[in-house]
Write an enzyme that holds these catalytic residues in place. Structure first.
Site, mmCIF file in Angstrom:
data_model
loop_
_atom_site.group_PDB
_atom_site.id
_atom_site.type_symbol
_atom_site.label_atom_id
_atom_site.label_comp_id
_atom_site.label_asym_id
_atom_site.label_seq_id
_atom_site.Cartn_x
_atom_site.Cartn_y
_atom_site.Cartn_z
ATOM 1 N N GLY A 1 -4.648 -4.296 -3.668
ATOM 2 C CA GLY A 1 -5.663 -3.259 -3.851
ATOM 3 C C GLY A 1 -4.935 -1.989 -4.235
ATOM 4 N N HIS A 2 -5.096 -1.558 -5.470
ATOM 5 C CA HIS A 2 -4.359 -0.400 -5.972
ATOM 6 C C HIS A 2 -5.351 0.708 -6.321
ATOM 7 C CE1 HIS A 2 -1.044 -3.453 -7.354
ATOM 8 N NE2 HIS A 2 -1.173 -3.381 -6.052
ATOM 9 N N GLN B 1 1.957 -6.154 -3.394
ATOM 10 C CA GLN B 1 2.555 -6.349 -2.066
ATOM 11 C C GLN B 1 3.924 -5.645 -2.000
ATOM 12 O OE1 GLN B 1 1.260 -9.587 -3.605
ATOM 13 N NE2 GLN B 1 -0.633 -8.666 -2.941
ATOM 14 N N ASP C 1 0.812 -1.229 0.000
ATOM 15 C CA ASP C 1 0.000 0.000 0.000
ATOM 16 C C ASP C 1 0.841 1.274 0.000
ATOM 17 O OD1 ASP C 1 -2.237 -1.662 0.110
ATOM 18 O OD2 ASP C 1 -2.180 -1.719 2.295
ATOM 19 N N LYS D 1 1.741 2.052 -5.142
ATOM 20 C CA LYS D 1 2.235 1.473 -6.407
ATOM 21 C C LYS D 1 1.271 1.769 -7.557
ATOM 22 C CE LYS D 1 2.315 -2.560 -4.384
ATOM 23 N NZ LYS D 1 2.122 -2.192 -2.959
HETATM 24 P P1 GDP Z 1 -0.747 0.244 -3.528
HETATM 25 O O1 GDP Z 1 -1.346 -1.009 -3.009
HETATM 26 O O2 GDP Z 1 0.723 0.320 -3.326
HETATM 27 O O3 GDP Z 1 -1.143 0.533 -4.951
HETATM 28 O O4 GDP Z 1 -1.368 1.409 -2.645
HETATM 29 P P2 GDP Z 1 -2.920 1.608 -2.240
HETATM 30 O O5 GDP Z 1 -3.631 2.169 -3.420
HETATM 31 O O6 GDP Z 1 -3.459 0.391 -1.608
HETATM 32 O O7 GDP Z 1 -2.778 2.644 -1.069
HETATM 33 C C1 GDP Z 1 -2.209 3.891 -1.260
HETATM 34 C C2 GDP Z 1 -3.246 4.982 -0.892
HETATM 35 O O8 GDP Z 1 -2.596 6.230 -0.810
HETATM 36 C C3 GDP Z 1 -4.330 5.148 -1.944
HETATM 37 O O9 GDP Z 1 -5.515 5.499 -1.298
HETATM 38 C C4 GDP Z 1 -3.815 6.309 -2.805
HETATM 39 O O10 GDP Z 1 -4.862 7.027 -3.430
HETATM 40 C C5 GDP Z 1 -3.130 7.140 -1.763
HETATM 41 N N1 GDP Z 1 -1.963 7.908 -2.238
HETATM 42 C C6 GDP Z 1 -1.017 7.551 -3.139
HETATM 43 N N2 GDP Z 1 -0.054 8.492 -3.218
HETATM 44 C C7 GDP Z 1 -0.406 9.467 -2.346
HETATM 45 C C8 GDP Z 1 0.204 10.683 -1.934
HETATM 46 O O11 GDP Z 1 1.264 11.076 -2.397
HETATM 47 N N3 GDP Z 1 -0.444 11.407 -0.967
HETATM 48 C C9 GDP Z 1 -1.620 11.001 -0.419
HETATM 49 N N4 GDP Z 1 -2.171 11.762 0.515
HETATM 50 N N5 GDP Z 1 -2.217 9.845 -0.771
HETATM 51 C C10 GDP Z 1 -1.603 9.095 -1.715
HETATM 52 P P1 IMO Z 2 -0.919 -4.225 -2.253
HETATM 53 O O1 IMO Z 2 -0.535 -4.730 -3.622
HETATM 54 C C1 IMO Z 2 -0.814 -4.734 2.040
HETATM 55 C C2 IMO Z 2 -0.848 -8.838 3.554
HETATM 56 C C3 IMO Z 2 -2.062 -9.300 4.325
HETATM 57 C C4 IMO Z 2 -1.415 -10.273 5.287
HETATM 58 C C5 IMO Z 2 -0.337 -10.921 4.422
HETATM 59 C C6 IMO Z 2 -0.744 -12.248 3.814
HETATM 60 O O2 IMO Z 2 -2.196 -3.462 -2.248
HETATM 61 O O3 IMO Z 2 0.221 -3.484 -1.637
HETATM 62 P P2 IMO Z 2 -2.373 -12.920 1.832
HETATM 63 O O4 IMO Z 2 -3.851 -12.691 1.654
HETATM 64 O O5 IMO Z 2 -1.548 -12.329 0.743
HETATM 65 O O6 IMO Z 2 -2.032 -14.360 2.098
HETATM 66 O O7 IMO Z 2 -2.019 -12.141 3.191
HETATM 67 O O8 IMO Z 2 -0.065 -10.000 3.382
HETATM 68 N N1 IMO Z 2 -1.130 -8.299 2.209
HETATM 69 C C7 IMO Z 2 -1.064 -6.996 1.899
HETATM 70 N N2 IMO Z 2 -0.825 -5.918 2.665
HETATM 71 N N3 IMO Z 2 -0.991 -4.577 0.706
HETATM 72 C C8 IMO Z 2 -1.200 -5.641 -0.085
HETATM 73 O O9 IMO Z 2 -1.244 -5.546 -1.419
HETATM 74 C C9 IMO Z 2 -1.293 -6.932 0.503
HETATM 75 N N4 IMO Z 2 -1.503 -8.175 0.036
HETATM 76 C C10 IMO Z 2 -1.392 -8.995 1.084
HETATM 77 O O10 IMO Z 2 -2.686 -8.237 4.994
HETATM 78 O O11 IMO Z 2 -0.776 -9.567 6.315
HETATM 79 MG MG MG Z 3 -2.893 -1.653 -1.759
#
Ligand code: GDP
Ligand code: IMO
Ligand code: MG
Length: 429
Positions: A40-41, A223, A13, A16
Site C-alpha cells: 500500500g503506497h 515491503q 511502509d 517508498k
Molecule cells: P510505503 O508502503 O513504503 O510506500 O509507505 P506507505 O505509503 O504505506 O506509508 C507511509 C505513510 O507516511 C504514508 O501515509 C505517507 O503519506 C506518509 N509519509 C511519507 N513520507 C512522510 C514524511 O516525510 N512525513 C510524514 N509525516 N509522512 C510521510
Molecule cells: P508496503 O509495500 C507493511 C506484512 C504483513 C504481514 C507479513 C506477511 O506497503 O511496505 P503477506 O500478506 O505479505 O503474506 O503478509 O508482511 N506486509 C507488509 N507490512 N507494508 C507492506 O507493504 C506489507 N506487505 C506485507 O502485515 O506481517
Molecule cells: Mg505501505
C-alpha cells in the site's frame, strides 16, 4: 548506470511510494518486481491522495509503468485499482502500463487459503494481509500457477485448473473452508482475459531496449528487507525476496542494470502484523509516534506498532540489501520530542551482539541497547533545505549515517511530494 532501485529498509511502509513518485519525474520507466496488492503506497500530490497497491507509483507522473514477472497479480484487484485511479483523473491504458506475460495470477482460492491458514494458526498467526500472496507464490514455485499468458490459451487454462483445484480443494477441505468449482473459476478467468491481455507483453524486451537507448529505469520495491522471505524475521515475513537483487530476476534484466540501490527508512520504526520488534514501545511515546505519524496500515487499516529507530537492524538491511544510500522519511514526526533513542545493538541471553540472528527464539529475546540523543523543539515539517533543520535534527541524521554505515541522500519532511530534501541525486549513481 543511471537506474535506481528503491527498497524498504525496515518492515515496510517507510514511504517508498512518496520517494518513488518524487524520483519518477526523473525516470522514464517504473517497474514493480515483487510482491502484490499486499503493498500500500500513499502518494500525496497537492490536494490529491493516491493509494496504490499494484500500479507502479510512476503512473501518477505519467510515466510508463511495468508489472514484472516477480509480482503476483490479482486481476480483480488490478481492475479495481485502475477504476479507482481513473475516478481521480489518471488514465491507465496499455500505453502507460505493461504486464509481463509470465506473471503468476492470484485467484480467489488464494486469499481463501491465506485466511483459512491464518485462522488455523490462532495466536501464532503471521498477521498477513489476507490477500493470497503466500499461497500464490507457493503455486508459482510448485509449477502449477496460472500465469497471465495462460489467459490467451483456454485449453491450457482448463488443464491447469484441474491440477490447481485438486491441490487447493484438498487443502481447503482439510481446513474446513469452502471448496472452489472449476466452471466458475474458468468463467472468471475467461472474463478477465479481454480486459487484461491488452496489457501483456514480453517486458524483458522493452527493458532491453531501454538499456540500449539509455532510458532511466526506476525499480519500485514493495515491503522491506526485514520482511524478505530469506533475510527477514522468518516466518513473520512476506513470501518474496524484497532485496534489490530480486529486481533483476523479477523484471527480466541483468543485475548490472539495477543501478543505485536506495533504501528507504523511517526516522523511527513501525511494523504491521506479528513478529519480533526489539525496539517496540508499548507506552505513551509509542502511541504518540503512531498518532503523529498516522500509523495505520494502508491495506489492513490496522494500527501499526511503533518504536525507536533500530540502527542495528537498518545496518543489517544495508549490508544484506546492498543499500548504497538512504532516504530518511518522517523526520517531522519526531518534532517536539525531548529525547530520542537509537538502538545500536542487542543483548541476547546475556551476550551483546550487533546483528539480529535468524533463530526465532533469539530474535524474540533480543533486548535493545540504546544510545540517547537530544530532541529538538523546532519544526522540520515541510523543510526543503538542510539549512532549515534544527541543529539537533541534523545531528540525529548524522548519527544514523554513522551507525547504519550508509549516507542519507534524501530526507522527507512531510507526506507532500515536494517536501523533500535532496543531498545527493540517486540517478547520478
Ligand atoms: P510505503 O508502503 O513504503 O510506500 O509507505 P506507505 O505509503 O504505506 O506509508 C507511509 C505513510 O507516511 C504514508 O501515509 C505517507 O503519506 C506518509 N509519509 C511519507 N513520507 C512522510 C514524511 O516525510 N512525513 C510524514 N509525516 N509522512 C510521510
Ligand atoms: P508496503 O509495500 C507493511 C506484512 C504483513 C504481514 C507479513 C506477511 O506497503 O511496505 P503477506 O500478506 O505479505 O503474506 O503478509 O508482511 N506486509 C507488509 N507490512 N507494508 C507492506 O507493504 C506489507 N506487505 C506485507 O502485515 O506481517
Ligand atoms: Mg505501505
Amino acid at each position: 548506470m543511471a537506474n535506481v532501485a528503491v527498497i524498504g529498509a525496515q518492515w515496510g511502509d517507510e514511504g517508498k511510494g512518496k520517494v518513488v513518485d518524487w524520483l519518477a519525474s526523473r525516470a522514464d520507466i517504473v517497474v514493480r518486481f515483487q510482491g502484490g496488492h499486499n503493498a500500500g503506497h500513499t502518494l500525496v500530490v497537492g490536494n490529491q491522495t493516491y493509494k496504490l497497491s499494484l500500479l507502479p507509483s510512476g503512473v501518477v507522473r505519467g510515466k510508463l509503468g511495468i508489472i514484472g514477472n516477480g509480482v503476483v497479480l490479482d486481476p480483480q484487484a488490478l481492475l479495481d485499482e485502475i477504476g479507482k485511479v481513473s475516478a481521480q483523473g489518471l488514465k491507465v491504458t496499455p500505453e502507460n502500463l505493461r504486464i509481463a506475460e509470465n506473471t503468476p495470477l492470484i485467484l480467489p482460492l488464494h486469499p481463501a487459503l491465506d485466511r483459512a491458514r491464518e485462522a488455523a494458526r490462532g495466536e501464532a498467526r503471521i498477521g498477513t494481509t489476507g490477500r493470497g500472496i503466500g499461497p500464490a507464490y507457493e503455486d508459482k514455485v510448485a509449477r502449477r500457477a496460472i500465469r497471465l499468458c495462460d489467459l490467451a490459451e483456454p485449453e491450457t487454462l482448463s488443464r491447469k485448473l484441474d491440477e490447481l483445484l485438486l491441490h487447493h480443494n484438498t487443502l481447503l477441505r482439510g481446513l474446513g473452508a469452502e471448496e472452489f468449482g472449476k466452471d466458475a473459476l474458468l468463467a472468471q478467468l475467461l472474463g478477465w482475459a479481454p480486459r487484461l491481455l491488452p496489457f501483456m507483453e514480453a517486458v524483458w524486451e522493452r527493458l532491453d531496449e531501454a538499456r540500449h537507448s539509455g532510458a532511466r529505469v526506476l525499480f519500485e520495491g514493495a515491503q522491506a528487507v526485514m520482511l524478505d522471505v530469506d533475510h527477514g524475521t522468518y516466518p513473520y515475513v512476506t513470501s518474496s525476496n524484497t532485496v534489490a537483487g530480486n529486481a533483476a530476476a523479477g523484471a527480466g534484466i541483468g543485475p548490472d542494470a539495477i543501478g543505485m540501490v536506495l533504501g528507504i527508512a523511517k526516522a523511527y520504526t513501525t511494523r504491521v502484523g506479528s513478529g519480533p520488534f526489539p525496539t517496540e514501545l508499548h507506552d505513551e511515546i509509542g502511541r504518540g509516534l503512531g498518532d503523529r505519524g498516522h500509523e495505520f496500515g494502508t491495506v489492513t487499516g490496522r494500527r501499526r506498532r511503533c518504536g525507536w529507530f533500530d540502527a542495528c537492524m537498518v545496518r543489517q538491511a544495508v549490508k544484506i540489501g546492498g543499500i548504497q544510500g538512504l532516504a530518511l522519511t518522517k523526520l517531522d514526526v519526531l518534532d517536539g520530542m525531548a529525547e530520542l533513542k537509537l538502538c545500536v545493538g542487542y543483548r541476547i541471553r546475556g551476550e551483546v551482539v550487533r546483528r539480529l540472528p535468524s533463530a526465532p527464539g533469539a530474535q524474540a529475546a533480543a533486548e535493545p541497547i540504546y544510545e540517547t540523543m537530544e530532541g529538538w523543539s523546532g519544526s522540520t515539517r515541510g523543510a526543503r533545505s538542510y539549512a532549515d533543520l534544527p541543529a539537533a535534527a541534523v545531528k540525529y541524521v548524522r548519527r544514523i549515517e554513522e551507525l547504519v554505515e550508509a549516507p542519507v541522500v534524501l530526507l522527507s519532511t512531510s507526506p507532500e511530494r515536494d517536501d523533500t530534501i535532496t543531498l545527493r541525486d540517486p540517478f547520478a549513481g
